[in-house]
Every structure is written in C-alpha cells, then in structure tokens.
Write an enzyme that holds these catalytic residues in place. Structure first.
Site, PDB file in Angstrom:
ATOM      1  N   HIS A 145       0.892  -1.162   0.000  1.00  0.00           N
ATOM      2  CA  HIS A 145       0.000   0.000   0.000  1.00  0.00           C
ATOM      3  C   HIS A 145       0.928   1.209   0.000  1.00  0.00           C
ATOM      4  CE1 HIS A 145      -3.422   2.483   1.668  1.00  0.00           C
ATOM      5  NE2 HIS A 145      -2.385   3.173   2.130  1.00  0.00           N
TER       6      HIS A 145
ATOM      7  N   ASP B 184      -9.973  -3.910  -4.197  1.00  0.00           N
ATOM      8  CA  ASP B 184      -9.880  -3.224  -2.905  1.00  0.00           C
ATOM      9  C   ASP B 184     -11.272  -3.095  -2.274  1.00  0.00           C
ATOM     10  OD1 ASP B 184      -8.729  -2.129  -0.687  1.00  0.00           O
ATOM     11  OD2 ASP B 184      -8.258  -0.192  -1.586  1.00  0.00           O
TER      12      ASP B 184
HETATM   13  O1  DOR Z   1      -9.733   2.822   1.188  1.00  0.00           O
HETATM   14  C1  DOR Z   1      -9.144   1.924   1.758  1.00  0.00           C
HETATM   15  N1  DOR Z   1      -9.786   1.065   2.574  1.00  0.00           N
HETATM   16  N2  DOR Z   1      -7.838   1.786   1.587  1.00  0.00           N
HETATM   17  C2  DOR Z   1      -7.104   0.931   2.298  1.00  0.00           C
HETATM   18  O2  DOR Z   1      -5.934   0.866   2.100  1.00  0.00           O
HETATM   19  C3  DOR Z   1      -7.725   0.093   3.344  1.00  0.00           C
HETATM   20  C4  DOR Z   1      -9.145  -0.109   3.078  1.00  0.00           C
HETATM   21  C5  DOR Z   1      -9.905  -0.630   4.254  1.00  0.00           C
HETATM   22  O3  DOR Z   1      -9.445  -1.591   4.887  1.00  0.00           O
HETATM   23  O4  DOR Z   1     -10.999  -0.137   4.521  1.00  0.00           O
HETATM   24 ZN    ZN Z   2      -4.478  -0.026   0.505  1.00  0.00          ZN
HETATM   25 ZN    ZN Z   3      -7.096  -2.448   0.630  1.00  0.00          ZN
END
Ligand code: DOR
Ligand code: ZN
Ligand code: ZN
Length: 398
Positions: free
Chosen positions: A139, A265
């Site tokens: 990340h 994601d």
């Molecule tokens: O938007 C995001 N949500 N980016 C991340 O890196 C983690 C993820 C989450 O776990 O909610």
């Molecule tokens: Zn991420």
């Molecule tokens: Zn993520």
C-alpha cells in the site's frame, strides 16, 4: 447439465488480489460468507483476503482459520493474505514462513491499510519474501506526507477545504520499493496504483528488469475527484480519487500492460462509519459485485481492451502474480474448471440494497452498466447464476 451460453462471453474465473472480508473482527460489515457470495456474484472464483482484520492476520493461526472458513463456505477460494509485520505497521517482521507453510499456504503478504514505511524494515521484508518465493503487496503511502489527508491534493480539495494527499506520497514509495526489490532480488506488487506518475515509475522499473507488478481498482479507472463536489463520504477512499488526467493514464497503462491487473480493494464499511462528515468517514468502497461491469465499460466498450484482454487482467495475471498454479496442480484438459460467463449486453442498474455484501458503501449506486457476470463456476460447480448464489456449504453440480 448443459448451459446454453448463447451470445455471451466465457472467461476464466476472476481472481481478486485485493479484498477486505473483515472476518475476524468486523463481521457486522462483512463475513467470509457474505464476501464470498459477493465474489461469486461478481464472477470471482478466488479472492485474496487482506490482513487488516482484528486480530491482524500476522500469524498462521489467523491465516489458516481464514482459509478453512473460506473452504467451508465453498463459494470462492479464499486465499489469506499475511501481514508483513506483527501488527500493522509493526516494528517486527511477522513469521511469513510459518504462514506460507500452513494449510492456508500464504503466497501474498501485505500490511495494506497502512504502508510498510520504514525503509530498512521493508528491505528486510523483501529479502525474507524472496527467500520464500512470495510477493509483498505494498500500500504505497508515505505516511509523513498524508497526515490528516482525506482527498487528492488538487484544486477540488482546496475548494472544499479538505486536507490533500499528494501524488508524491504514493510515488515516493513506488520508486523506493522498486529499488529495494531490485537489490533484494524480490518481487513487489503495488496495490491500487492511482497516479500518472506511478505509471511512469512502473514503466521505468519494468524497463530495468525489476520484478514489480501493479494493480488498479475499478473505482480509480472510472471516477475522478470531481466526485468530491457532492461531499458524499461514499467517495472517500485510500488512495483518493485523482484527477481526470490520472484516470486516463491508468486506463492506458492497463491497456499497455504497464499495470498488470485489476483488483477491487473491496472495502466494506458500516453505515455509521460512512454517514458522517467526509473527513471523519472511513476510507474505502465496495467493489466485488460491480468490478466486471466497470472494467467492461471503461475498456471493452471504449475499444481499449478485448474480452481476451479482460481474461488477462481479471484472471490470468492476478493468478500469476500470486503464483496460484503453485497451490496444487494447474487445471488440465478435461478437469472441472473455474469459469465466468458474462452477458456483455444485459443492461442493469446497481442497487445498494440488493448487493450480497453486508455493507452498502458503493459509489456506483443507481448507475447503469451493460455487462454483468451471469454464471460462475468453481471447479465445475455452479456458485452463482443470474444473481443468485448456491447455498454456502452445499454441493451443487453443474
Ligand atoms: O480505502 C481503503 N480502505 N484503503 C485501504 O488501504 C484500506 C481499506 C480498508 O481496509 O478499509
Ligand atoms: Zn491499501
Ligand atoms: Zn485495501
């Protein structure tokens, strides 16, 4: 049973390298069962469940549990992602070898949600990962550049008075990790690439022979920061929605193979964590049930990609990056297959309350798309058909 596929597109089952299933810890927002159903409906036959659960998946106890629960549900192969450090953003490397050797056979490690930001620790992690033959999915976010950041640093955020996340916070880590991976002889994978500069760095690193790969999310391929104008917290995500010029660069990079694959994601959040002020909302959006429709719209329907390319970015490349064929034999001729049948012209509208996910945080609610997966087959068994999943844990024969 013989299924008439008339007029539809048959693809290998999709593989998502980046899914948040929230179990253990936040089962109110998603479980391995509800997330598996969302995945099957989205055409996926394998998902990689991110490690930022509670407890964190930083030991074989957790990763093996996630794997076993996924097998019990049986709608999709759930491959646990192991944390790189003990606790996210920890100071000690996790026992990656134990997780790789357990029944969960962890092949991808990531502290996603946060960055492995200490360069020395990342260097040691890459050396360790190289010795195990696994990949680290990073990340890419230099945390000292994103303190308090909630949106892309640009005119839109400035106008709304939101603290900006500069592109350099991502690009600095991409550049650094390309160099560290080169020196360690390791493989590094860049999660959710979001800027035109990241694309340039990937091109450069690949040109140098660095074993670097990258994914892009459906939301970064479709949406830009003009979305912020509504102030709707559903649009808060890390990395943030960027500018239209970044979106164009990401689409081109996917077409040219500079970005290897699409990953969702998928980040479920409870209503109460998304209903508040933009800056207070948790970052993340749902992805599994809408990914194919978006990829088709921004690539196939624009003429950027063929369906053959979709098979590459949604299935073949992610499987290759995770070395899935190393988790048992590759599927041979005459053996039960992982397949997704897509109707390219179905025409449908996303309804947040009709999703199989336990959460509702989709920025695509009430948007209409053409393409949709209509049948998903996992090792010869139908897991989803016309919007309905097989009952978890039951045997349904195709
Ligand atoms: O938007 C995001 N949500 N980016 C991340 O890196 C983690 C993820 C989450 O776990 O909610
Ligand atoms: Zn991420
Ligand atoms: Zn993520």
């Amino acid at each position: 049973e013989v299924v008439d596929g008339g007029g539809r597109v048959l693809l290998p089952g999709f593989v998502d390298l980046h899914t948040h299933l929230r179990e253990p810890g936040r089962e109110d927002t998603e479980t391995i069962e509800s997330g598996s159903a969302a995945a099957a409906l989205g055409g996926y036959t394998a998902v990689f469940a991110m490690a930022n659960t509670s407890p964190v998946a930083d030991s074989a106890v957790v990763t093996d549990h996630v794997y076993r629960r996924g097998q019990e549900v049986g709608l999709v192969d759930v491959h646990p992602v192991g944390a790189v450090t003990v606790g996210l953003q920890g100071e000690k490397l996790a026992e990656m070898g134990m997780m790789a050797a357990g029944p969960g056979r962890v092949r991808v490690f990531s502290d996603d949600g946060v960055c492995v930001s200490d360069p020395l620790l990342m260097r040691r992690a890459l050396e360790y990962s190289a010795s195990l033959g696994v990949v680290i999915a990073q990340h890419a976010e230099e945390p000292r550049l994103t303190k308090g950041a909630v949106a892309h640093e640009g005119p839109e955020a400035a106008r709304l008075g939101l603290t900006g996340w500069p592109r350099a916070a991502e690009e600095a880590i991409v550049a650094r990790d390309a160099l560290l991976a080169r020196d360690a002889g390791a493989r590094v994978h860049i999660c959710h690439a979001s800027t035109a500069g990241t694309v340039e760095l990937l091109k450069w690193a690949k040109g140098q022979g660095v074993a670097i790969t990258a994914e892009v999310t459906p939301h970064h391929l479709l949406l830009d920061d003009s979305r912020l104008a509504t102030y709707d917290a559903v649009n808060r995500v890390n990395p943030p929605l960027r500018e239209a010029s970044d979106v164009a660069a990401l689409r081109k990079a996917l077409r040219d193979g500079v970005i290897d694959c699409v990953a969702t994601d998928h980040a479920p959040h409870a209503d109460q964590d998304k209903c508040c002020e933009f800056a207070a909302a948790r970052p993340g959006m749902l992805g599994l049930e809408t990914a194919l429709a978006i990829v088709a719209q921004v690539s196939v329907e624009t003429g950027d990609l063929t369906w053959r390319d979709v098979a590459r970015v949604m299935s073949e490349k992610p499987a290759e990056i995770a070395r899935l064929d190393d988790q048992g034999r590759p599927i041979g001729v005459g053996e039960p297959a992982n397949l997704t049948l897509v109707d390219p012209d179905l025409g449908w509208t996303v309804r947040a309350d009709e999703l199989a996910s336990r959460s509702r945080n989709t920025p695509f609610a009430d948007l209409s798309f053409r393409a949709k997966p209509v049948l998903t087959v996992l090792r010869g068994r139908i897991t989803a058909r016309d919007g309905v999943t097989a009952r978890p844990g039951t045997e349904v024969r195709a």
